[in-house]
Design an enzyme around this catalytic site. Structure first.
Site, PDB file in Angstrom:
ATOM      1  N   ILE A 129      23.558   7.553  14.355  1.00 21.69           N
ATOM      2  CA  ILE A 129      24.255   7.708  15.645  1.00 21.69           C
ATOM      3  C   ILE A 129      23.460   6.997  16.740  1.00 21.69           C
ATOM      4  O   ILE A 129      24.010   6.271  17.562  1.00 21.69           O
ATOM      5  CB  ILE A 129      24.448   9.205  16.006  1.00 21.69           C
ATOM      6  CG1 ILE A 129      25.211   9.932  14.885  1.00 21.69           C
ATOM      7  CG2 ILE A 129      25.180   9.362  17.331  1.00 21.69           C
ATOM      8  CD1 ILE A 129      26.594   9.394  14.597  1.00 21.69           C
ATOM      9  N   TYR A 130      22.140   7.200  16.702  1.00 13.69           N
ATOM     10  CA  TYR A 130      21.276   6.516  17.681  1.00 13.69           C
ATOM     11  C   TYR A 130      21.456   5.005  17.546  1.00 13.69           C
ATOM     12  O   TYR A 130      21.682   4.294  18.528  1.00 13.69           O
ATOM     13  CB  TYR A 130      19.818   6.918  17.433  1.00 13.69           C
ATOM     14  CG  TYR A 130      18.827   6.186  18.297  1.00 13.69           C
ATOM     15  CD1 TYR A 130      18.686   6.494  19.644  1.00 13.69           C
ATOM     16  CD2 TYR A 130      18.026   5.156  17.765  1.00 13.69           C
ATOM     17  CE1 TYR A 130      17.782   5.809  20.448  1.00 13.69           C
ATOM     18  CE2 TYR A 130      17.122   4.469  18.559  1.00 13.69           C
ATOM     19  CZ  TYR A 130      17.003   4.800  19.898  1.00 13.69           C
ATOM     20  OH  TYR A 130      16.110   4.113  20.691  1.00 13.69           O
ATOM     21  N   SER A 131      21.399   4.537  16.299  1.00 14.00           N
ATOM     22  CA  SER A 131      21.538   3.109  16.042  1.00 14.00           C
ATOM     23  C   SER A 131      22.905   2.602  16.515  1.00 14.00           C
ATOM     24  O   SER A 131      23.009   1.526  17.111  1.00 14.00           O
ATOM     25  CB  SER A 131      21.361   2.871  14.544  1.00 14.00           C
ATOM     26  OG  SER A 131      21.110   1.548  14.258  1.00 14.00           O
ATOM     27  N   THR A 158      24.727   3.735  18.966  1.00 14.98           N
ATOM     28  CA  THR A 158      24.783   3.605  20.432  1.00 14.98           C
ATOM     29  C   THR A 158      24.055   2.336  20.886  1.00 14.98           C
ATOM     30  O   THR A 158      24.475   1.674  21.825  1.00 14.98           O
ATOM     31  CB  THR A 158      24.184   4.838  21.149  1.00 14.98           C
ATOM     32  OG1 THR A 158      22.813   5.000  20.764  1.00 14.98           O
ATOM     33  CG2 THR A 158      24.946   6.102  20.839  1.00 14.98           C
ATOM     34  N   LYS A 159      22.982   1.991  20.179  1.00 18.85           N
ATOM     35  CA  LYS A 159      22.216   0.801  20.570  1.00 18.85           C
ATOM     36  C   LYS A 159      22.994  -0.475  20.228  1.00 18.85           C
ATOM     37  O   LYS A 159      22.976  -1.441  20.975  1.00 18.85           O
ATOM     38  CB  LYS A 159      20.826   0.812  19.912  1.00 18.85           C
ATOM     39  CG  LYS A 159      19.944   1.962  20.401  1.00 18.85           C
ATOM     40  CD  LYS A 159      19.667   1.866  21.902  1.00 18.85           C
ATOM     41  CE  LYS A 159      18.861   2.992  22.462  1.00 18.85           C
ATOM     42  NZ  LYS A 159      18.702   2.954  23.916  1.00 18.85           N
TER      43      LYS A 159
END
Ligand code: NAD
Length: 289
Positions: A169-171, A173-174
């Site tokens: 999920i973090y990836s 967003t990036k």
């Protein structure tokens, strides 16, 4: 020209002091704080924005004590709330003047795999990490275009260029920030408004407050230790001052990423897992079963 360029790099802050108002989101700690300090050295007036008021005031104190002539104000704001964002934007412009440089940096960094996150946690990460970057831009950009000057800066990550298994999920967003910023740059150019500049900063792992246990488990932080935030902030601010479209810290990663993309998928996977040094047994952390 070269002489004047270096003169501007060294002393340009004297001129900037009169005009630049900078707003940094997530400036209550970590990289955001260092970017704010770095830009304060160049004479910018600063709007320090963070959801944690303690961090906000600490950054303001740090700046005003070391640079007494610098103007820095704290604005406690949850950037995931459009209402709070609008109120903060009005207040900043009233108290400091029009925002010339917007630095989107606030982020949640749960190194937790998707199966282990609850739906509302996923929603929150996407809203803070990507939604807030879009909403702040929507708030400030029209005024920059009207004034015919401004700069939108987004702090992304190397995990917005290569996948980060275990932090999907973090990836995501990036990667999303990258898509948004690249479209924005093209839109500004196509509408003859490219006097408003954009910079996307992609940085490697840093020594900050992020929840990095998964990376420790995977052995990555011991093989490739995090970078100091002061160093990363310096590189980003230099890139902004030079109107760079992309800033990679460290630069060598840009080359590795583009070479990696040219490889067949099997080789990409091999290189990726070699880099992350995943112990297959620790991979259970992000298994979908
Ligand atoms: N730490 C790393 O290894 C690393 C690596 C690559 C990229 N990055 C990126 O660099 C940026 C800064 O990371 P950091 O390590 O300094 O993080 P950090 O956790 O130290 O700081 C993030 C700041 O954002 C603030 N914040 C969180 N939610 C907010 C909200 N809703 N509203 C306002 N402020 C909010 C936090 O209070 C905190 O002060 C992030 O965009 C991150 O994704 C970090």
């Amino acid at each position: 020209r070269i002489f004047f360029f270096f003169l501007w790099l060294k002393f340009g802050f004297i001129f900037n002091a009169v005009i630049l108002v900078l707003q940094v989101t997530g400036a209550g700690s970590g990289l955001g704080r260092e970017i704010a300090i770095e830009l304060a050295k160049r004479g910018c007036k600063l709007a320090i924005v963070d959801v944690h008021s303690k961090g906000c005031y600490e950054t303001v104190d740090l700046i005003t004590k070391t640079m007494p002539r610098c103007v820095a104000k704290a604005y406690k704001t949850d950037v995931s709330s459009p209402r709070e964002l609008q109120l903060m934007a009005v207040k900043v412009e009233k108290e400091l003047g029009p925002v010339e440089i917007l630095v989107n940096n606030a982020s949640l960094m749960p190194m937790t795999s998707t199966p282990q996150l609850k739906s509302d946690e996923i929603e929150r990460i996407i809203t803070v990490n990507l939604g807030s970057y879009i909403m702040t831009t929507k708030e400030f950009l029209p005024k920059m275009v009207a004034r015919k000057s401004g700069h939108v800066v987004a702090v992304a990550a190397l995990s917005g260029l290569v996948p980060l298994p275990g932090a999907g999920i973090y990836s995501a967003t990036k990667y999303g920030i990258m898509g948004f910023m690249e479209s924005l740059r093209a839109e500004l150019r196509l509408s003859d408004s490219d006097y408003v500049r954009t910079t996307t900063a992609n940085t490697y792992l840093m020594k900050t407050s992020g929840d990095l246990h998964l990376l420790n488990d995977a052995g990555i932080s011991s093989s490739y230790p995090g970078l100091p935030t002061v160093y990363v902030a310096e590189k980003i601010v230099k890139g902004v001052m030079l109107n760079h479209r992309m800033v990679y810290v460290p630069k060598i990663f840009a080359l590795s990423v583009w070479i990696l993309r040219l490889l067949p998928t099997k080789w990409q996977d091999y290189m990726l897992l070699k880099f992350y040094n995943f112990d297959v047994r620790s991979a259970h952390l992000f298994y979908w079963k």
